[in-house]
Design an enzyme around this catalytic site. Structure first.
Site, mmCIF file in Angstrom:
data_model
loop_
_atom_site.group_PDB
_atom_site.id
_atom_site.type_symbol
_atom_site.label_atom_id
_atom_site.label_comp_id
_atom_site.label_asym_id
_atom_site.label_seq_id
_atom_site.Cartn_x
_atom_site.Cartn_y
_atom_site.Cartn_z
ATOM 1 N N CYS A 161 0.822 -1.211 0.000
ATOM 2 C CA CYS A 161 0.000 0.000 0.000
ATOM 3 C C CYS A 161 0.855 1.261 0.000
ATOM 4 C CB CYS A 161 -0.944 0.003 1.200
ATOM 5 S SG CYS A 161 -0.116 -0.072 2.795
ATOM 6 N N ARG A 194 4.243 1.371 -1.245
ATOM 7 C CA ARG A 194 5.329 1.418 -2.232
ATOM 8 C C ARG A 194 5.116 0.398 -3.343
ATOM 9 N NH1 ARG A 194 10.058 1.784 -0.059
ATOM 10 N NH2 ARG A 194 9.281 2.078 2.069
ATOM 11 N N GLU A 246 8.709 -0.823 11.103
ATOM 12 C CA GLU A 246 7.534 -1.706 11.042
ATOM 13 C C GLU A 246 7.957 -3.101 10.587
ATOM 14 O OE1 GLU A 246 5.339 -2.585 8.087
ATOM 15 O OE2 GLU A 246 5.946 -1.177 6.546
ATOM 16 N N PRO A 247 7.427 -4.152 11.229
ATOM 17 C CA PRO A 247 7.899 -5.512 10.954
ATOM 18 C C PRO A 247 7.311 -6.152 9.706
ATOM 19 C CG PRO A 247 6.248 -5.544 12.696
ATOM 20 C CD PRO A 247 6.487 -4.090 12.361
ATOM 21 N N GLN A 248 6.154 -5.660 9.232
ATOM 22 C CA GLN A 248 5.474 -6.340 8.130
ATOM 23 C C GLN A 248 6.258 -6.305 6.821
ATOM 24 O OE1 GLN A 248 3.954 -4.116 10.105
ATOM 25 N NE2 GLN A 248 2.441 -5.350 11.205
ATOM 26 N N GLN A 250 6.773 -8.893 3.447
ATOM 27 C CA GLN A 250 6.306 -8.510 2.112
ATOM 28 C C GLN A 250 7.425 -8.629 1.081
ATOM 29 O OE1 GLN A 250 4.935 -4.673 3.365
ATOM 30 N NE2 GLN A 250 2.791 -5.319 3.528
ATOM 31 N N GLY A 287 -16.146 0.034 17.090
ATOM 32 C CA GLY A 287 -15.840 0.823 15.909
ATOM 33 C C GLY A 287 -15.405 -0.099 14.789
ATOM 34 N N ALA A 288 -15.344 0.413 13.572
ATOM 35 C CA ALA A 288 -14.914 -0.422 12.440
ATOM 36 C C ALA A 288 -14.100 0.392 11.445
ATOM 37 C CB ALA A 288 -16.121 -1.056 11.753
ATOM 38 N N GLY A 289 -13.477 1.470 11.939
ATOM 39 C CA GLY A 289 -12.641 2.304 11.085
ATOM 40 C C GLY A 289 -11.258 1.717 10.905
#
Length: 422
Positions: A50, A52, A113-115, A119, A188-190
């Site tokens: 999302c 790059r 950030e670890p994700q 990826q 919430g669902a944001g």
């Protein structure tokens, strides 16, 4: 072969552009094959997230960078002048450095950030599956994964949460040593609650309940995460099931009050309940912190944690940058060593060819009845003349040019000085 990187990321382009250059996972192999079959690159890996889209390529020469950018524009139907204003490029050492920084989380929107490492590994695996990776990128990515692992292991770059969602989940993990047996109620669902839900799921939460004013929206998130969806009005009936409550809505009035929490903790037989209110205005009445066995934290509490963690990550990033420079140097040595290995192989093949030619002459001489002594003499002279021909010509040219450096190098390579000493 030269390495290049062509990319667009959150620093250079808005989401309206980033989404246009994103690659659908199911079409990634076709895209890689197109890039290579059109002779834009010899090997390629495409990282598309999302934040790059980056193309890592091994190419014949650095002029291919323009071809890769043109291919990217053509593939996505974007005019070249428009695309170029958002693109950045790197070559050779800068390309190596960049992919190592990306995989280590140093180039991310959220530092450390670890994700992103997962990826990048997935992108590498897809390229392998499509047979679009060769020795150059294989070596680069293996070295990159090694450096990224070292950064994760030897620095605190990933230990301190720096997003509200991540900080909320980390707080829950501190209070409940093992959340795998816990139930979380998310209100919430944001986007923030969605991130919270994903972090909880990744950390093995047993059960998630999503409450929202619109049941359909809650159900969408619940379906993605194998969770349960309820309406806001049903919270009172479900609150006692929750070990962890995290709320982030746009409500102008509190959703959870002191009385509701008192009834829930009583039903829970005073088992601890963690409530994290990350909404502004607040979703949970401040008086809830007066309830025994209820532990209330607000967004301000998380911000203080995040500020400390940002500083800690920045300190860790300095150490990580040094590790990456060491990784770049290490990779450069591997590449240079590979070049020398290729030269050695070529040199040995040349010597082998000379040997075979002279040996064939010697065997023919023996077949013709020449004496062994005569054959050996010719063999030795033939080998000597052919093996020293190229070095002799080099020495003459260097002498004619008065190139002392070349003569010194040649004498060392040929071992001339050592022979005199011996």
């Amino acid at each position: 072969m030269p390495l290049i990187t062509v990319g667009i990321n959150h620093k250079t382009a808005p989401v309206s552009i980033r989404e246009r250059v994103a690659f659908a996972p199911e079409k990634m192999i076709d895209a890689l094959s197109s890039l290579i079959s059109e002779n834009k690159a010899n090997e390629a890996v495409i990282v598309s997230t999302c934040n790059r889209t980056e193309l890592y390529c091994s190419v014949e020469d650095l002029s291919k960078v323009d071809d890769v950018i043109a291919w990217l524009g053509k593939y996505h139907g974007i005019a070249l002048p428009e695309l170029q204003q958002y693109c950045y490029t790197h070559a050779d050492d800068d390309s190596v450095r960049h992919v190592m920084r990306v995989a280590s989380g140093l180039d991310s929107l959220i530092l450390g950030e670890p994700q992103i490492l997962g990826q990048v590994k997935s992108a590498y695996a897809v390229s392998q599956e499509g047979s679009c990776i060769g020795p150059e990128l294989e070596s680069l990515f293996q070295r990159t994964f090694s450096v990224a692992k070292r950064v994760r292991t030897d620095t605190a770059i990933g230990e301190n949460p720096v997003s509200i969602a991540f900080a909320a989940v980390s707080l829950a993990q501190r209070i409940f040593a093992d959340i795998r047996n816990s139930t979380a109620l998310l209100i919430g669902a944001g986007q923030t609650i969605e991130l919270v839900a994903r972090h909880l799921k990744e950390n093995g939460i047993k059960h998630i309940i999503v409450a929202n004013r619109t049941l359909a929206r809650a159900q969408i998130l619940a379906d993605e995460l194998n969770a349960e969806a309820i309406m806001l009005g049903d919270i009172g009936d479900y609150l006692s099931q929750a070990d962890i409550v995290i709320s982030s809505t746009a409500s102008q009035l509190p959703i959870i009050g002191k009385g509701m929490v008192e009834r829930a903790t009583s039903q829970r037989r005073h088992s601890p309940m963690l409530l994290i209110d990350i909404a502004v205005p607040r979703d949970i009445e401040p008086e809830v912190e007066e309830v025994n066995d209820a532990y209330l934290y607000t967004v301000d509490d998380l911000h203080s944690v995040i500020e400390e963690n940002v500083r800690a990550r920045q300190d860790a990033a300095k150490a990580a940058e040094q590790m990456i420079e060491e990784g770049v140097d290490s990779y450069r040595r591997v590449v240079e060593s590979r070049k020398v290995s290729d030269l050695i192989v070529t040199f040995r093949q040349s010597a082998e060819a000379i040997k075979n030619t002279e040996l064939e002459k010697a065997l023919k001489g023996l077949e013709m009845g020449q004496s062994p002594e005569q054959v050996l003499n010719k063999l030795a002279h033939g080998l000597m003349n052919k093996l020293i021909h190229a070095p002799t010509r080099y020495l003459r040219d260097a002498g004619a040019d008065a190139d002392q450096d070349a003569l010194i190098i040649a004498s060392n390579v040929l071992g001339i000085y050592e022979e005199k000493d011996n």
